[in-house]
Design an enzyme around this catalytic site. Structure first.
Site, PDB file in Angstrom:
ATOM      1  N   GLN A 181     -24.975   8.139  -9.135  1.00  0.00           N
ATOM      2  CA  GLN A 181     -25.560   7.158  -8.956  1.00  0.00           C
ATOM      3  C   GLN A 181     -26.391   7.712  -8.680  1.00  0.00           C
ATOM      4  OE1 GLN A 181     -22.221   7.581  -6.993  1.00  0.00           O
ATOM      5  NE2 GLN A 181     -21.247   6.507  -8.765  1.00  0.00           N
ATOM      6  N   LYS A 223     -28.152  11.333 -16.118  1.00  0.00           N
ATOM      7  CA  LYS A 223     -28.250  11.874 -15.778  1.00  0.00           C
ATOM      8  C   LYS A 223     -26.753  13.090 -16.211  1.00  0.00           C
ATOM      9  CE  LYS A 223     -26.708  11.165 -11.891  1.00  0.00           C
ATOM     10  NZ  LYS A 223     -27.448   9.325 -11.628  1.00  0.00           N
ATOM     11  N   GLY A 241     -20.945   6.258 -13.916  1.00  0.00           N
ATOM     12  CA  GLY A 241     -20.845   6.715 -15.934  1.00  0.00           C
ATOM     13  C   GLY A 241     -21.049   7.696 -16.335  1.00  0.00           C
ATOM     14  N   HIS A 242     -21.222   8.633 -16.705  1.00  0.00           N
ATOM     15  CA  HIS A 242     -21.859   9.649 -18.027  1.00  0.00           C
ATOM     16  C   HIS A 242     -22.363   9.725 -19.131  1.00  0.00           C
ATOM     17  CE1 HIS A 242     -22.710  11.649 -13.235  1.00  0.00           C
ATOM     18  NE2 HIS A 242     -22.720  10.581 -13.399  1.00  0.00           N
TER      19      HIS A 242
HETATM   20  P1  IMP Z   1     -19.246   0.883  -5.400  1.00  0.00           P
HETATM   21  O1  IMP Z   1     -20.257   1.951  -5.845  1.00  0.00           O
HETATM   22  O2  IMP Z   1     -18.398   0.237  -6.189  1.00  0.00           O
HETATM   23  O3  IMP Z   1     -18.649   0.482  -4.053  1.00  0.00           O
HETATM   24  O4  IMP Z   1     -20.788  -0.224  -5.827  1.00  0.00           O
HETATM   25  C1  IMP Z   1     -21.995  -0.523  -4.449  1.00  0.00           C
HETATM   26  C2  IMP Z   1     -23.146  -0.972  -5.501  1.00  0.00           C
HETATM   27  O5  IMP Z   1     -23.318   0.594  -5.826  1.00  0.00           O
HETATM   28  C3  IMP Z   1     -22.602  -1.992  -6.456  1.00  0.00           C
HETATM   29  O6  IMP Z   1     -24.432  -1.870  -6.238  1.00  0.00           O
HETATM   30  C4  IMP Z   1     -22.613  -1.054  -7.645  1.00  0.00           C
HETATM   31  O7  IMP Z   1     -23.648  -1.478  -9.116  1.00  0.00           O
HETATM   32  C5  IMP Z   1     -24.189   0.545  -7.706  1.00  0.00           C
HETATM   33  N1  IMP Z   1     -23.448   2.299  -8.686  1.00  0.00           N
HETATM   34  C6  IMP Z   1     -22.432   2.355  -7.715  1.00  0.00           C
HETATM   35  N2  IMP Z   1     -21.708   3.415  -9.217  1.00  0.00           N
HETATM   36  C7  IMP Z   1     -23.183   3.398  -9.961  1.00  0.00           C
HETATM   37  C8  IMP Z   1     -23.488   3.875 -10.816  1.00  0.00           C
HETATM   38  O8  IMP Z   1     -22.986   4.930 -11.541  1.00  0.00           O
HETATM   39  N3  IMP Z   1     -24.503   3.771 -11.998  1.00  0.00           N
HETATM   40  C9  IMP Z   1     -24.993   2.436 -11.434  1.00  0.00           C
HETATM   41  N4  IMP Z   1     -25.060   1.938  -9.920  1.00  0.00           N
HETATM   42  C10 IMP Z   1     -23.703   1.368  -9.354  1.00  0.00           C
END
Ligand code: IMP
Length: 434
Positions: free
Chosen positions: A225, A16, A40-41
Site C-alpha cells: 500500500q 513497488k 498486488g505487486h
Molecule cells: P483494505 O486494506 O482491504 O481494508 O482496504 C482499505 C483501503 O485500502 C481501500 O481503499 C483499498 O482500496 C485500499 N488498498 C488496500 N490495499 C491496497 C493496495 O495494495 N493498493 C492500493 N490500495 C489498496
C-alpha cells in the site's frame, strides 16, 4: 551491509513490486512487514508478468530468501495457491526460499465475511475495502483474539482458539450483519490441512533476519500500500488497517531501527487511488482518462479502475518526512509522454490560506484546492531509454523539479514495466553514484 526499506509515498500502486524485484538482485533477504493479500505487486521479466499478493517480490530471483514478517496478515489458502501458481510457472518456491513468521496472524473465513458484511451495511458510505478480511483480522490481533501461525501448526491450540472465538463471531455475523455464518467443522477441515502444508515454512524470522545481518548480507524490506493509506498517517478512515510507513518495517519484522540504513519512497509520476477517500488532484476529464488508459490503471488485486490525477508533491513531501526518505524512485514516467503540459501540485488553497502541509481532517482536505505549477511535456516515447542523459530535456526537468519540491534525491527512474526499463542514478544499497 546496508538494509533498505521500500515504501509507497502516495495511495499504493506506485510500482513497488517492480523496484523491489530490481533491487532484490543485490539483497539476500526480501521481507514483507505489513498488509496482506490486499496488496498486488506486479513484476515483468522477459515479457512475462507475475503478480504476487503475499510472497515478497524477490521470489523470481534464485538464491534469495523471501520472508513474510509477523506484521503481515496471511490468508493461508491464498498463500498456498500463490506458491503453487509460481511453481506451475517454473519458479522454485519452498521452505529453502520462503519463511513465514510464527507470529503472523491468520486471516480466517469469518474475517472475510465481516469485511463484506460491513461494506454491504454501509451502502454508499462504504470504505471500498478489497474485501479480503484485512481490517477484521488486524482488529482481532489488537484485541488479542487473533490466531497465529504458531497456533496453526499446533492443531490442539488451533482447535481451542477457534472454538473460543466462534460463538461471538457467529452472533455478530448472524444477528448484526445478517450475513451467512461459519461452521466450526468446515473451518477445521479447511485449515488443518493448511497446517500440514505450511508447517515447514514457519520460523522465527527475527532470528533469520538477524543472522543474515550478522553474515553481512543486504536486506530489503518491502512495504505494501502507501503512506496515505497508513492507519495513523493516511486519509483516515479511508485507509488500510496497518502502518504502511517505513517505521513499521522494524515492528513488522522483528528488528530495531538502528538496522535500517535507507528508505526509498516510491513515487508514481502522477497520482492514483483505488477505493474511496479524498484525492485532491483527481482529474475528471479526458487527461485523467488518458492517464488511466495509458497507465493501465486497474487494481492488481480487485481489477477496479483506479482514479487518476496530477502528481501531488504536498502528498509526497508529507511521506518524505513521515518516512525519513533517503531517496525517491519515480515510476511510470513514460505514461506522461505525449501530454503537452504537465501540472504538479505544490500546495493547497484552503479558504484564504495556503497550506503547504497535508491536513489531517478529512473535511479540510475535501475543501482543499490544489495549487499547480505548470511544466512543459515531451512528445517522445521514452520506454527504451537506459540513461538519464537520453531522456528529453523536459522529462529531466520534471524529475529535477520533483526532487527540489520533495527535497529528496531521485535514485531510480522507471520508464516501463520491464526490469530493464529502469534508470538507476544512485545505487540505494551503496548510496554512492554508480
Ligand atoms: P483494505 O486494506 O482491504 O481494508 O482496504 C482499505 C483501503 O485500502 C481501500 O481503499 C483499498 O482500496 C485500499 N488498498 C488496500 N490495499 C491496497 C493496495 O495494495 N493498493 C492500493 N490500495 C489498496
Amino acid at each position: 551491509m546496508s538494509n533498505i526499506v521500500v515504501i509507497g509515498t502516495q495511495w499504493g500502486d506506485e510500482g513497488k513490486g517492480k523496484v523491489v524485484d530490481v533491487l532484490a538482485e543485490t539483497a539476500r533477504l526480501i521481507v514483507r512487514f505489513q498488509g496482506g493479500n490486499n496488496a498486488g505487486h506486479t513484476m515483468v521479466v522477459d515479457g512475462e508478468t507475475f503478480i504476487s499478493h503475499l510472497i515478497p517480490s524477490g521470489i523470481l530471483h534464485p538464491n534469495k530468501v523471501c520472508v513474510i514478517g509477523n506484521g503481515v496478515v496471511v490468508d493461508p489458502g491464498v498463500l498456498i495457491e500463490e506458491i503453487q501458481h509460481l511453481r506451475d510457472r517454473g519458479i522454485s518456491v519452498g521452505p529453502h526460499n520462503l519463511l513465514i513468521s510464527e507470529n503472523a496472524n491468520l486471516i480466517m473465513p469469518y474475517h472475510k465475511l465481516i469485511d463484506h458484511g460491513r461494506e454491504r451495511l454501509k451502502g454508499n458510505k462504504k470504505l471500498g475495502t478489497t474485501g479480503r478480511g484485512i481490517g477484521p483480522c488486524y482488529e482481532d490481533k489488537v484485541t488479542r483474539r487473533g490466531i497465529r501461525f504458531c497456533d496453526l501448526i499446533d492443531p490442539e491450540t488451533f482447535r481451542q482458539k477457534l472454538s473460543s472465538i466462534l460463538g461471538e463471531k457467529t452472533f455478530y455475523l448472524k444477528e448484526f450483519l445478517r450475513s451467512e455464518t461459519v461452521d466450526e467443522t468446515a473451518i477445521l477441515n479447511e485449515y488443518l490441512p493448511y497446517s500440514e502444508v505450511l508447517r515447514p515454512y514457519v520460523a522465527n524470522v527475527s532470528v533469520s533476519i538477524s543472522q543474515a545481518i550478522k553474515a553481512g548480507h543486504h536486506i530489503l524490506f518491502e512495504g505494501a500500500q502507501g503512506t496515505h493509506l497508513d492507519i495513523d498517517h493516511g486519509t483516515y478512515p479511508y485507509v488500510t488497517s496497518s502502518n504502511t510507513v517505513a517505521g513499521n518495517a522494524c515492528c513488522g519484522a522483528g528488528i530495531g531501527p538502528t538496522q535500517i540504513h535507507g528508505v526509498i519512497g516510491m513515487v508514481k509520476a502522477y497520482t492514483t487511488r483505488v477505493g474511496r477517500g479524498p484525492l485532491p488532484t483527481e482529474l475528471h476529464d479526458e487527461i485523467g482518462d488518458r492517464i488511466q488508459q495509458r497507465g493501465a490503471e486497474f487494481g492488481a488485486t480487485t481489477g477496479r479502475r483506479r482514479r487518476c490525477g496530477w502528481l501531488d508533491t504536498a502528498v509526497v513531501r508529507n511521506a518524505a518526512r513521515i518516512n525519513s526518505l533517503t531517496g525517491l524512485a519515480i515510476t511510470k514516467l513514460d505514461v506522461l509522454s505525449g501530454l503537452k503540459n504537465l501540472m504538479i501540485c505544490t500546495a493547497y488553497r484552503y479558504k484564504q490560506d495556503r497550506l503547504t502541509e497535508f491536513p489531517a481532517a478529512l473535511r479540510v482536505l475535501e475543501e482543499c484546492e490544489p495549487i499547480y505549477e505548470e511544466l512543459p511535456g515531451w512528445p517522445d516515447d521514452i520506454t527504451a531509454f537506459q540513461d538519464i542523459d537520453d531522456l528529453p530535456e523536459n522529462a529531466r526537468t520534471y524529475v529535477k523539479r520533483v526532487e527540489e519540491l520533495v527535497e529528496t534525491p531521485v535514485q531510480i527512474i522507471s520508464v516501463g514495466p520491464g526490469r530493464k526499463q529502469t534508470i538507476v542514478l544512485q545505487d540505494p544499497f551503496s548510496r554512492l553514484p554508480v
